[in-house]
Motif scaffolding. Structure first.
Motif, PDB file in Angstrom:
ATOM      1  N   LEU A 196      -1.063  -5.276   1.192  1.00 51.97           N
ATOM      2  CA  LEU A 196       0.224  -4.584   1.210  1.00 51.97           C
ATOM      3  C   LEU A 196      -0.045  -3.127   1.529  1.00 51.97           C
TER       4      LEU A 196
ATOM      5  N   ARG B 287      -4.843 -11.004   1.531  1.00 60.13           N
ATOM      6  CA  ARG B 287      -3.466 -10.496   1.508  1.00 60.13           C
ATOM      7  C   ARG B 287      -3.502  -8.996   1.260  1.00 60.13           C
TER       8      ARG B 287
ATOM      9  N   TRP C  39       6.067  -9.277  -2.020  1.00 56.83           N
ATOM     10  CA  TRP C  39       4.613  -9.389  -1.903  1.00 56.83           C
ATOM     11  C   TRP C  39       3.984  -9.583  -3.279  1.00 56.83           C
TER      12      TRP C  39
END
Length: 116
Positions: A72, A70, A24
């Motif tokens: 994580l 995005r 990632w």
């Protein structure tokens, strides 16, 4: 992909794998370079939050990072360590980490995981 308010898709990775967390970070870094900063400094803002296993003890269980679309969600407690790529990313001065109680989150991460 997570649908946010029915409008935007947010690519979210939920993992306890150091390899996936590293992937990632590397994927994120490959999409940005220093020249982008002059054009749009907001692209270097990273949302950060941590969740604790026990609020009164050490025990950062989850690290959450989000930039653009995005995210994580890294289950540190299950992994047991922060991968080098993620640690380097967290200390990269090109990025500004934003959120609630960032100094406390950094302090707790540092207490629980020496490599941050």
């Amino acid at each position: 992909m997570v649908r946010f308010f029915g409008l935007a898709h947010i690519a979210t990775v939920v993992t306890s794998s150091a390899a996936y967390a590293t992937l990632w970070v590397n994927d994120f870094l490959s999409a940005y370079d220093d020249d982008d900063y002059e054009d749009d400094p907001s692209r270097f803002l990273v949302g950060l939050d941590v969740k604790y296993w026990r609020p009164t003890d050490h025990g950062v269980a989850v690290l959450q990072l989000c930039v653009d679309r995005r995210c994580l969600v890294f289950q540190i407690l299950r992994c047991g360590a922060i991968p080098d790529a993620l640690s380097d990313f967290l200390s990269d001065e090109r990025f500004t980490f934003i959120g609630v109680k960032i100094p406390e989150d950094v302090r707790r991460l540092t207490l629980d995981y020496d490599d941050v």
